[in-house]
Scaffold this active site. Sequence first.
Site, mmCIF file in Angstrom:
data_model
loop_
_atom_site.group_PDB
_atom_site.id
_atom_site.type_symbol
_atom_site.label_atom_id
_atom_site.label_comp_id
_atom_site.label_asym_id
_atom_site.label_seq_id
_atom_site.Cartn_x
_atom_site.Cartn_y
_atom_site.Cartn_z
ATOM 1 N N TRP A 161 57.267 44.649 48.309
ATOM 2 C CA TRP A 161 57.644 44.307 46.935
ATOM 3 C C TRP A 161 58.816 45.199 46.510
ATOM 4 C CZ3 TRP A 161 55.484 46.887 42.146
ATOM 5 C CH2 TRP A 161 55.860 46.200 40.982
ATOM 6 N N ALA A 209 47.235 43.151 44.126
ATOM 7 C CA ALA A 209 47.659 42.402 42.942
ATOM 8 C C ALA A 209 47.217 40.941 42.960
ATOM 9 C CB ALA A 209 49.182 42.456 42.810
ATOM 10 N N LYS A 246 47.596 38.068 37.986
ATOM 11 C CA LYS A 246 47.543 36.788 38.690
ATOM 12 C C LYS A 246 46.159 36.154 38.621
ATOM 13 C CE LYS A 246 51.616 38.230 40.187
ATOM 14 N NZ LYS A 246 52.261 39.478 39.725
ATOM 15 N N ASP A 290 47.972 48.726 47.045
ATOM 16 C CA ASP A 290 48.430 47.881 45.955
ATOM 17 C C ASP A 290 47.752 46.529 46.133
ATOM 18 O OD1 ASP A 290 49.712 46.292 44.107
ATOM 19 O OD2 ASP A 290 51.731 46.615 44.888
#
Length: 396
Positions: free
Chosen positions: A127, A210, A243, A208
Amino acid sequence: MFEQLSPARPDAILALLGLFRADPREDKIDLGVGVYRNPERQTPVMTAVKAAERRILDAQTSKSYLGLAGDEEFNTVLSSLLLADALDTTRTRAIQAPGGSGAIRILAELLSEARPGATVYISDPSWPNHWPMVTASGLRPKTYPYFDTATRGIRFDAMMETLAEASAGDIVLLHGCCHNPTGANLDSGQWAAIADLIVETGLLPFIDIAYQGFGDGLDSDAAGLRTLARTVPELVVGASCSKNFGVYCDRVGLALVIGKNSGVADTAVGQLKSIARRSYSMPPNHGAATVRTVLGDSALRRQWLDELDAMRDRMLRLRANLADELRRASNSETFDFIKSHRGMFSLTGLTRSEVDRLREDHAIYMVGDGRINVAGLPDDRLDYLAESIVRVSQDS
C-alpha cells in the site's frame, strides 16, 4: 514563510479520480478508487450499520470526550473479532484509532520509541502509504520480495531468504489478508513458516489488516494473524473497519498490542495513549459506537454478516466472470490469476502506457501500476472491459 515550501506531489489515486469526474463520456468505468461499490455503482450504507446508528442516536445523551483509549467496549469486541481465542487476553491491549491509517501511524511511532531507527521490512509492492508513514515515524523502511510479476503469485522463497537476514529487533510489516495492491495472499502453511522464522530471528511482526471478511470469510481472513498471535512473543496490529463495515468516512480503526506479559503490554499501551494525546488527542466516537453496537447485538451481527457475505460473494463472482471473459477475449490463460486472487484488488500486469491507452481510448480508469478495484467492475460490461484490456495489451 510558506513560499519556502515545495509543491506537494499529487496523490495518484485522487488525481485519477479528478480525471474520471472530468471525463464527459457516459460509458466511463472507474476501477481506481478503493471503495466497495454495489451493482448500481454506489458505496452503500449497510443495513445493519444504519439500524445501529438509529439506536445510538435515540439513546445518546452526551457528546463528551471518550478518553485516549476511545470506546473501550469497541476495543474489546473488535480485538475479539480479530483474534478470537488465539491467546490469553491478559497480554493484549488496544486503543481506538482514527481509521486503520491512524492505527498504523501511532503504532509506527510506538515502535520508533521502543527501538529508534529500527528497520521495517515492507512488501514489494505494498500500500503506497506504508512507506511514508514508516519514514515519518523515524523508522527505516526496506523492501522484501513479495509479488512475482511473471506468475502473479508470491515470491515466497525470496521473501523468506530476505527476512532470514534481518536482525533481531527489526520489524516486518505484513498484510493480514487481501494484499493491497496485488490480491495475492499467503496460505496457511506460509503463515506458519513466517511465524517460525519470526521466533527464530527475533523479528517483530506488524500486521495491517484492513479487509477482514473480503477474502474468504471473517475467520479464514484472520487465520494468519491468529497463527502469529499463538506463536510469537510480541506483535502489533493496525485494523480498519472502513471496508467490512462500510464506515469509510467515520474513520474507525484499532491499534492493538500483544506483549510478552501483561506488565509489558500495560507499558506499551500507556505509551500508545501518550502518542495519541500528542497526535489527535481523542478519537471520534460515532463510527466506533456503531461497530460496537452491531457486534454486540446478535440480530444486528447476523444481519451484518449476511451483508458482508453478499459483498464478498459478489467480488468473487466478478473475479471469476472477468477471468472467464479475458480468457475468451485473449484465447489464453494469461489472466486466470484474477480468479485465484482475493480481496478488492488485483495487479493486472498492464504497463503504464497500456493503462493510459485504456483511459484515453476506452474510458477505463485504473491506477498507473495496473491495479484494479474488483468491486468497481461493471457487472454488465465485463465483455467490453476484457476486450479493451486484451486489445491494448496485444497492440503494445
